[in-house]
Design a protein around this motif. Structure first.
Motif, PDB file in Angstrom:
ATOM      1  N   LYS A  14      27.834 -40.206-105.597  1.00  0.00           N
ATOM      2  CA  LYS A  14      29.231 -39.918-105.285  1.00  0.00           C
ATOM      3  C   LYS A  14      29.316 -39.447-103.845  1.00  0.00           C
ATOM      4  N   ARG A  15      30.465 -39.682-103.219  1.00  0.00           N
ATOM      5  CA  ARG A  15      30.649 -39.390-101.798  1.00  0.00           C
ATOM      6  C   ARG A  15      30.949 -37.901-101.586  1.00  0.00           C
ATOM      7  N   MET A  16      29.876 -37.112-101.515  1.00  0.00           N
ATOM      8  CA  MET A  16      29.968 -35.665-101.297  1.00  0.00           C
ATOM      9  C   MET A  16      28.850 -35.244-100.353  1.00  0.00           C
ATOM     10  N   ILE A  17      29.191 -34.411 -99.368  1.00  0.00           N
ATOM     11  CA  ILE A  17      28.180 -33.865 -98.462  1.00  0.00           C
ATOM     12  C   ILE A  17      28.439 -32.383 -98.223  1.00  0.00           C
ATOM     13  N   ALA A  18      27.371 -31.688 -97.848  1.00  0.00           N
ATOM     14  CA  ALA A  18      27.481 -30.292 -97.426  1.00  0.00           C
ATOM     15  C   ALA A  18      26.713 -30.135 -96.125  1.00  0.00           C
ATOM     16  N   VAL A  19      27.297 -29.398 -95.191  1.00  0.00           N
ATOM     17  CA  VAL A  19      26.683 -29.139 -93.893  1.00  0.00           C
ATOM     18  C   VAL A  19      26.855 -27.659 -93.592  1.00  0.00           C
ATOM     19  N   HIS A  20      25.784 -27.036 -93.103  1.00  0.00           N
ATOM     20  CA  HIS A  20      25.855 -25.630 -92.711  1.00  0.00           C
ATOM     21  C   HIS A  20      24.932 -25.459 -91.501  1.00  0.00           C
ATOM     22  N   LEU A  21      25.547 -25.322 -90.321  1.00  0.00           N
ATOM     23  CA  LEU A  21      24.743 -25.168 -89.111  1.00  0.00           C
ATOM     24  C   LEU A  21      25.566 -24.473 -88.043  1.00  0.00           C
ATOM     25  N   THR A  22      24.839 -23.890 -87.089  1.00  0.00           N
ATOM     26  CA  THR A  22      25.476 -23.279 -85.930  1.00  0.00           C
ATOM     27  C   THR A  22      25.066 -24.099 -84.719  1.00  0.00           C
ATOM     28  N   ASP A  23      26.048 -24.500 -83.904  1.00  0.00           N
ATOM     29  CA  ASP A  23      25.708 -25.334 -82.746  1.00  0.00           C
ATOM     30  C   ASP A  23      25.236 -24.460 -81.577  1.00  0.00           C
ATOM     31  N   ASP A  24      24.917 -25.100 -80.465  1.00  0.00           N
ATOM     32  CA  ASP A  24      24.359 -24.376 -79.319  1.00  0.00           C
ATOM     33  C   ASP A  24      25.357 -23.438 -78.649  1.00  0.00           C
ATOM     34  N   THR A  25      26.645 -23.531 -79.015  1.00  0.00           N
ATOM     35  CA  THR A  25      27.628 -22.603 -78.455  1.00  0.00           C
ATOM     36  C   THR A  25      27.931 -21.458 -79.423  1.00  0.00           C
ATOM     37  N   GLY A  26      27.239 -21.459 -80.583  1.00  0.00           N
ATOM     38  CA  GLY A  26      27.429 -20.386 -81.550  1.00  0.00           C
ATOM     39  C   GLY A  26      28.501 -20.652 -82.588  1.00  0.00           C
ATOM     40  N   ILE A  27      29.085 -21.854 -82.589  1.00  0.00           N
ATOM     41  CA  ILE A  27      30.113 -22.185 -83.578  1.00  0.00           C
ATOM     42  C   ILE A  27      29.448 -22.569 -84.895  1.00  0.00           C
ATOM     43  N   LEU A  28      29.908 -21.960 -85.987  1.00  0.00           N
ATOM     44  CA  LEU A  28      29.389 -22.268 -87.318  1.00  0.00           C
ATOM     45  C   LEU A  28      30.184 -23.416 -87.930  1.00  0.00           C
ATOM     46  N   TYR A  29      29.474 -24.424 -88.384  1.00  0.00           N
ATOM     47  CA  TYR A  29      30.066 -25.533 -89.129  1.00  0.00           C
ATOM     48  C   TYR A  29      29.553 -25.422 -90.541  1.00  0.00           C
ATOM     49  N   SER A  30      30.399 -24.981 -91.453  1.00  0.00           N
ATOM     50  CA  SER A  30      30.003 -24.836 -92.850  1.00  0.00           C
ATOM     51  C   SER A  30      31.051 -25.556 -93.689  1.00  0.00           C
ATOM     52  N   TYR A  31      30.694 -26.751 -94.145  1.00  0.00           N
ATOM     53  CA  TYR A  31      31.658 -27.603 -94.847  1.00  0.00           C
ATOM     54  C   TYR A  31      31.025 -28.254 -96.062  1.00  0.00           C
ATOM     55  N   ALA A  32      31.795 -28.314 -97.127  1.00  0.00           N
ATOM     56  CA  ALA A  32      31.460 -29.097 -98.308  1.00  0.00           C
ATOM     57  C   ALA A  32      32.630 -30.065 -98.459  1.00  0.00           C
ATOM     58  N   LEU A  33      32.361 -31.366 -98.332  1.00  0.00           N
ATOM     59  CA  LEU A  33      33.449 -32.337 -98.289  1.00  0.00           C
ATOM     60  C   LEU A  33      33.305 -33.441 -99.338  1.00  0.00           C
ATOM     61  N   PHE A  34      34.434 -33.768 -99.937  1.00  0.00           N
ATOM     62  CA  PHE A  34      34.554 -34.953-100.780  1.00  0.00           C
ATOM     63  C   PHE A  34      35.005 -36.106 -99.892  1.00  0.00           C
ATOM     64  N   ASN A  35      34.452 -37.287-100.109  1.00  0.00           N
ATOM     65  CA  ASN A  35      34.885 -38.522 -99.450  1.00  0.00           C
ATOM     66  C   ASN A  35      34.987 -38.410 -97.922  1.00  0.00           C
ATOM     67  N   PRO A  36      33.950 -37.842 -97.262  1.00  0.00           N
ATOM     68  CA  PRO A  36      34.012 -37.755 -95.810  1.00  0.00           C
ATOM     69  C   PRO A  36      33.954 -39.150 -95.198  1.00  0.00           C
ATOM     70  N   LYS A  37      34.681 -39.325 -94.118  1.00  0.00           N
ATOM     71  CA  LYS A  37      34.759 -40.633 -93.479  1.00  0.00           C
ATOM     72  C   LYS A  37      34.858 -40.441 -91.975  1.00  0.00           C
ATOM     73  N   ILE A  38      34.085 -41.205 -91.223  1.00  0.00           N
ATOM     74  CA  ILE A  38      34.191 -41.180 -89.771  1.00  0.00           C
ATOM     75  C   ILE A  38      35.371 -42.074 -89.411  1.00  0.00           C
ATOM     76  N   ILE A  39      36.402 -41.470 -88.800  1.00  0.00           N
ATOM     77  CA  ILE A  39      37.605 -42.255 -88.480  1.00  0.00           C
ATOM     78  C   ILE A  39      37.656 -42.691 -87.023  1.00  0.00           C
ATOM     79  N   SER A  40      36.845 -42.048 -86.170  1.00  0.00           N
ATOM     80  CA  SER A  40      36.714 -42.511 -84.793  1.00  0.00           C
ATOM     81  C   SER A  40      35.404 -41.976 -84.229  1.00  0.00           C
TER      82      SER A  40
END
Length: 184
Positions: free
Chosen positions: A70-96
């Motif tokens: 099923k189309r589900m992903i989870a991401v948890h990381l901090t980038d080099d600028t200190g921003i936290l990306y913590s997401y659990a998404l249904f049906n993620p899609k790259i739109i651009s």
């Protein structure tokens, strides 16, 4: 709770299949699965939890990696600028995505791959992703750097694509022309 035993390994046929869209609103079972993907990634980054549950550290996990197509992903990381990306998404899609490419200098790894595969993986330097959160919110994320690479890696899992499919097998460490090298 997901453990390393739940993560299927390279060569398992499910890793090469295209995952199905999750019907909205999601079932309680789908919400639980998505929640457990995020819980794994968060716990895997904590030394105490790694030791307690025998977890390999990761920054992302896709449902096909636990044999749920099923189309589900989870991401948890901090980038080099200190921003936290913590997401659990249904049906993620790259739109651009950008024309410019990027790659991780150290190469990519995967919780489903138990060996180091040297080589640069060309990715889009910037992407915009749409998806639905655990709480039913539609989100649109503009991503660059490590966050962009991680989301592309996880979304590839939903399409049966592995990171090493992109590596130049003739010369895996040949710099990618015009691409931005990202340290991690």
């Amino acid at each position: 709770m997901i453990t390393m035993e739940d993560i299927i390994r390279d060569g398992h046929p499910s890793l090469r299949k295209v995952a199905a869209e999750v019907s909205m609103p999601p079932s309680e079972e789908d919400k639980q699965i998505l929640s457990s993907l995020l819980e794994y990634v968060i716990n895997s980054q904590t030394p105490e939890k790694q030791a307690q549950f025998g977890l390999r550290p990761g920054i992302g996990l896709a449902a096909p990696q636990i044999n749920v197509l099923k189309r589900m992903i989870a991401v948890h990381l901090t980038d080099d600028t200190g921003i936290l990306y913590s997401y659990a998404l249904f049906n993620p899609k790259i739109i651009s995505h950008s024309v410019e490419k990027a790659y991780l200098e150290a190469g990519e790894g995967c919780l489903s791959v138990d060996r180091v595969i040297p080589g640069y993986v060309p990715r889009h330097a910037r992407i915009t992703v749409k998806g639905t959160t655990l709480y039913g919110e539609e989100v649109k994320l503009r991503l660059k750097g490590i966050a962009s690479i991680c989301f592309q890696h996880e979304i590839d899992h939903l399409n049966g694509v592995m990171f090493y499919d992109y590596i130049n097998h003739e010369d895996p460490l040949k710099p990618i022309a015009g691409a931005k090298a990202i340290e991690r």
